[in-house]
Motif scaffolding. Structure first.
Motif, mmCIF file in Angstrom:
data_model
loop_
_atom_site.group_PDB
_atom_site.id
_atom_site.type_symbol
_atom_site.label_atom_id
_atom_site.label_comp_id
_atom_site.label_asym_id
_atom_site.label_seq_id
_atom_site.Cartn_x
_atom_site.Cartn_y
_atom_site.Cartn_z
ATOM 1 N N PHE A 65 -4.262 -19.900 30.617
ATOM 2 C CA PHE A 65 -4.928 -21.122 31.030
ATOM 3 C C PHE A 65 -5.605 -20.912 32.387
ATOM 4 C CE2 PHE A 65 -1.758 -22.275 28.009
ATOM 5 C CZ PHE A 65 -2.250 -23.369 27.332
ATOM 6 N N PHE A 66 -6.862 -21.321 32.457
ATOM 7 C CA PHE A 66 -7.606 -21.203 33.703
ATOM 8 C C PHE A 66 -8.304 -22.531 34.006
ATOM 9 C CE2 PHE A 66 -7.149 -16.817 32.486
ATOM 10 C CZ PHE A 66 -7.080 -16.123 33.682
ATOM 11 N N GLU A 67 -8.466 -22.807 35.301
ATOM 12 C CA GLU A 67 -9.264 -23.940 35.748
ATOM 13 C C GLU A 67 -10.503 -23.386 36.444
ATOM 14 O OE1 GLU A 67 -8.643 -28.074 38.234
ATOM 15 O OE2 GLU A 67 -7.754 -26.237 39.032
ATOM 16 N N ILE A 68 -11.679 -23.811 35.980
ATOM 17 C CA ILE A 68 -12.916 -23.470 36.688
ATOM 18 C C ILE A 68 -13.297 -24.682 37.514
ATOM 19 C CG2 ILE A 68 -13.678 -21.740 35.024
ATOM 20 C CD1 ILE A 68 -15.490 -23.791 33.740
ATOM 21 N N ILE A 91 -3.601 -21.137 35.849
ATOM 22 C CA ILE A 91 -2.610 -22.197 36.010
ATOM 23 C C ILE A 91 -1.566 -22.094 34.887
ATOM 24 C CG2 ILE A 91 -4.180 -23.790 37.170
ATOM 25 C CD1 ILE A 91 -4.688 -25.152 34.511
ATOM 26 N N ARG A 92 -0.408 -22.707 35.129
ATOM 27 C CA ARG A 92 0.635 -22.766 34.099
ATOM 28 C C ARG A 92 0.330 -23.904 33.132
ATOM 29 N NH1 ARG A 92 5.303 -20.035 36.086
ATOM 30 N NH2 ARG A 92 5.151 -19.608 38.348
ATOM 31 N N HIS A 93 0.689 -23.716 31.893
ATOM 32 C CA HIS A 93 0.420 -24.774 30.917
ATOM 33 C C HIS A 93 1.248 -26.012 31.207
ATOM 34 C CE1 HIS A 93 4.073 -23.021 29.216
ATOM 35 N NE2 HIS A 93 4.220 -24.157 28.548
ATOM 36 N N THR A 94 2.370 -25.823 31.880
ATOM 37 C CA THR A 94 3.239 -26.964 32.197
ATOM 38 C C THR A 94 2.667 -27.830 33.315
ATOM 39 O OG1 THR A 94 4.481 -25.500 33.681
ATOM 40 C CG2 THR A 94 5.339 -25.812 31.439
ATOM 41 N N ASP A 95 1.659 -27.300 34.030
ATOM 42 C CA ASP A 95 1.051 -28.070 35.113
ATOM 43 C C ASP A 95 -0.014 -29.043 34.604
ATOM 44 O OD1 ASP A 95 2.603 -26.689 36.904
ATOM 45 O OD2 ASP A 95 1.054 -25.175 37.323
ATOM 46 N N LEU A 96 -0.333 -28.975 33.315
ATOM 47 C CA LEU A 96 -1.386 -29.795 32.751
ATOM 48 C C LEU A 96 -0.839 -31.135 32.282
ATOM 49 C CD1 LEU A 96 -3.140 -27.062 30.613
ATOM 50 C CD2 LEU A 96 -3.870 -27.912 32.841
ATOM 51 N N ARG A 111 -2.526 -11.058 34.329
ATOM 52 C CA ARG A 111 -3.595 -10.864 33.362
ATOM 53 C C ARG A 111 -4.788 -10.222 34.098
ATOM 54 N NH1 ARG A 111 -4.628 -9.389 28.682
ATOM 55 N NH2 ARG A 111 -6.022 -8.019 29.855
ATOM 56 N N LEU A 112 -5.189 -9.019 33.637
ATOM 57 C CA LEU A 112 -6.326 -8.322 34.235
ATOM 58 C C LEU A 112 -7.629 -8.913 33.692
ATOM 59 C CD1 LEU A 112 -6.974 -5.937 36.164
ATOM 60 C CD2 LEU A 112 -7.199 -4.495 34.120
ATOM 61 N N LYS A 119 -0.005 -18.241 44.245
ATOM 62 C CA LYS A 119 -1.008 -17.885 45.240
ATOM 63 C C LYS A 119 -0.567 -16.646 46.005
ATOM 64 C CE LYS A 119 -2.757 -22.604 45.876
ATOM 65 N NZ LYS A 119 -3.012 -23.698 46.839
ATOM 66 N N PRO A 120 -1.504 -15.806 46.449
ATOM 67 C CA PRO A 120 -2.967 -15.954 46.304
ATOM 68 C C PRO A 120 -3.511 -15.307 45.020
ATOM 69 C CG PRO A 120 -2.503 -14.109 47.734
ATOM 70 C CD PRO A 120 -1.164 -14.660 47.325
ATOM 71 N N SER A 121 -2.635 -14.648 44.251
ATOM 72 C CA SER A 121 -3.152 -13.866 43.122
ATOM 73 C C SER A 121 -3.677 -14.734 41.977
ATOM 74 C CB SER A 121 -2.066 -12.933 42.585
ATOM 75 O OG SER A 121 -0.990 -13.683 42.040
ATOM 76 N N CYS A 122 -3.333 -16.013 41.986
ATOM 77 C CA CYS A 122 -3.775 -16.868 40.879
ATOM 78 C C CYS A 122 -5.222 -17.309 41.019
ATOM 79 C CB CYS A 122 -2.866 -18.094 40.772
ATOM 80 S SG CYS A 122 -2.971 -19.210 42.196
#
Length: 497
Positions: free
Chosen positions: A394-397, A414-419, A437-438, A469-472
């Motif tokens: 899951f990503f947020e743009i 982001i984590r799916h549980t944060d949605l 995830r590369l 953070k900060p890798s996310c």
């Protein structure tokens, strides 16, 4: 065009010193052939060649000889030098003004060079079509865009510098300027068209650019369509008018903006529907389009039929592997639009990616094959974001407005549980538990400022995205611009781990 001369009055020469050198008089050019010869000599033009082949006459060189004060001289109290008959009307013209038009100037000088001159009055005819037995000075107007009103506006520009040209009239004025070889007016029309691109004008302006080989205009149309095909043109009945050639160029462009690949696919399906249902006067609902394609016999796909064969090149530009939602894929199977082999390949790619933790082995080039999503950042936004999911990640743009001219765009895992409401929205979506995830990605932003497109972009960046953070968080694309709206595109690939 044709020069008429009922009588041939005696011409007078103005002597300057012992050399008998011709000088440009204060009054309009007298038609003196020796003077014309000397003028050609001063402009480095072969007078004998002019007599043999008047088309070689370089009017732009002769124009430089005419003083600016004579070109702009008031003519209210002067009798016309030339009567122009065209499209059923007559216009009285004056020599300094007609020299702004290469076509009129050539014909005027051709008549003088043949001694076919009446300094009191010239008659020039522009005919709608060539007819046998006409003089070689005749020129046809074969362009249907040249109306009486447009031609009158073009002639008016010979006398006035800033005649207003409206979008409804600009095509005809452009065509008239092309016939008259009135360069400054032609370029003014091009400028008006480039700043007046809308869903209703894009087709005719693009075709005009192609017709007159005006590359800046065709390029402006292509760039405008790259940004507005999906969010604007794709929502209006004007989509029907978009030429296939233009559509193909836009679909191949790496700058093409779309909210998602499925949005682009729906726009293209709507375009095909409108081509085949040309009597439709209202923009169709997407469900209507699906029902139409579903109505064809199931023995072969739409693109395998004769009617679909010439459309394959358009749909090969799509990145179907970017459509991952099961509902969307099932919809494509139901309408039987694509060949079965295309859908099998897409499904197989998804299966292998899921089996390998999201690795997209089938994608080799970020510029032409990446998964792409977009945000249209409008004036009212201070922040704007969207959540996307791909192979369990899951990503947020997101776009952020920092002040009146400062913006930044980034993507974040982001984590799916944060949605909020995630259990309902993503009930049938796989969820990856991998800590990292590369991803190889690029963020691009484009906006129009004073008629020119500004483009900002990151490099191609490869980064490991974690869950903290900060890798996310990705690198941010920071821009300074007064342009609005901003078309922000996010392209990425899950690289092999």
């Amino acid at each position: 065009m044709k020069m008429l001369n009922p009588q041939k009055p005696r011409l007078e020469r103005r002597i300057v010193g012992s050399t008998n050198r011709w000088r440009f008089p204060r009054q309009p050019f007298s038609g003196d052939l020796l003077g014309l010869s000397q003028m050609c000599k001063a402009a480095s033009i072969d007078f004998d060649e002019v007599l043999k082949n008047p088309d070689r006459l370089c009017i732009s060189q002769i124009q430089k000889i005419f003083p600016e004060n004579l070109k702009n001289k008031t003519i209210q109290s002067r009798e016309a030098d030339v009567i122009l008959e065209c499209l059923g009307f007559k216009w009285e013209l004056h020599q300094p003004q007609l020299f702004q038009s290469e076509t009129l100037a050539k014909l005027y000088l051709m008549g003088l060079a043949r001694g076919n001159t009446n300094p009191e009055k010239e008659s020039v005819k522009i005919l709608q079509a060539q007819r046998p037995g006409r003089s070689r000075e005749q020129r046809p107007i074969n362009d249907p865009l040249v109306t009486k009103e447009a031609f009158a506006t073009a002639l008016k520009n010979l006398y006035m510098r800033e005649v207003k040209i409206g979008l409804d009239d600009v095509l005809g004025v452009l065509a008239a300027a092309h016939i008259l070889q009135f360069g400054s007016l032609f370029q003014r029309c091009v400028t008006v068209m480039m700043s007046g691109l809308t869903p209703s004008t894009i087709k005719n302006f693009y075709l005009a650019g192609c017709k007159y080989n005006e590359e800046p205009l065709t390029t402006a149309c292509e760039k405008w369509m790259e940004m507005n095909l999906v969010p604007l043109v794709g929502t209006q009945i004007h989509l029907r008018k978009i030429p296939k050639e233009l559509l193909h160029k836009v679909l191949k462009s790496p700058r093409l903006f779309t909210f998602s690949e499925f949005h682009l696919l729906k726009t293209l399906l709507l375009w095909v529907y409108l081509q085949l249902n040309n009597k439709t006067q209202t923009f169709p609902m997407y469900e209507t389009v699906l029902m139409f394609f579903s109505s064809f016999p199931k023995n072969c796909s739409f693109l395998d039929r004769d009617v679909g064969q010439n459309l394959i090149s358009l749909f090969l530009c799509l990145r179907l592997h970017s459509i991952t939602k099961g509902k969307d894929l099932e919809e494509l199977r139901h309408i039987n639009f694509f060949p079965e082999s295309w859908l099998v390949r897409v499904t197989a790619n998804h299966y292998h990616a899921l089996e390998n933790g999201g690795d997209m082995a089938h994608v080799k080039d970020l510029s032409t094959q990446a998964v792409r999503f977009g945000l249209l950042f409008n004036q009212e936004y201070t922040t704007h974001s969207k959540v996307i999911t791909l192979y369990g990640f899951f990503f947020e743009i997101k776009g952020i407005k920092h002040d009146a001219t400062s913006y930044s765009f980034h993507m974040q895992r982001i984590r799916h549980t944060d949605l909020e409401g995630a259990s309902a929205v993503y009930e049938n979506t796989p969820i990856s538990l991998r800590a990292e995830r590369l991803v190889t990605y690029e963020i691009r932003a484009q906006t129009l400022v004073d008629g020119k497109w500004q483009e900002f972009r990151t490099n191609h960046i490869t980064q490991k995205f974690g869950l903290v953070k900060p890798s996310c968080k990705s690198h941010a694309l920071k821009i300074q611009t007064v342009g609005i709206p901003i078309y922000a595109s996010f392209s990425f690939v899950f690289s092999l781990s």
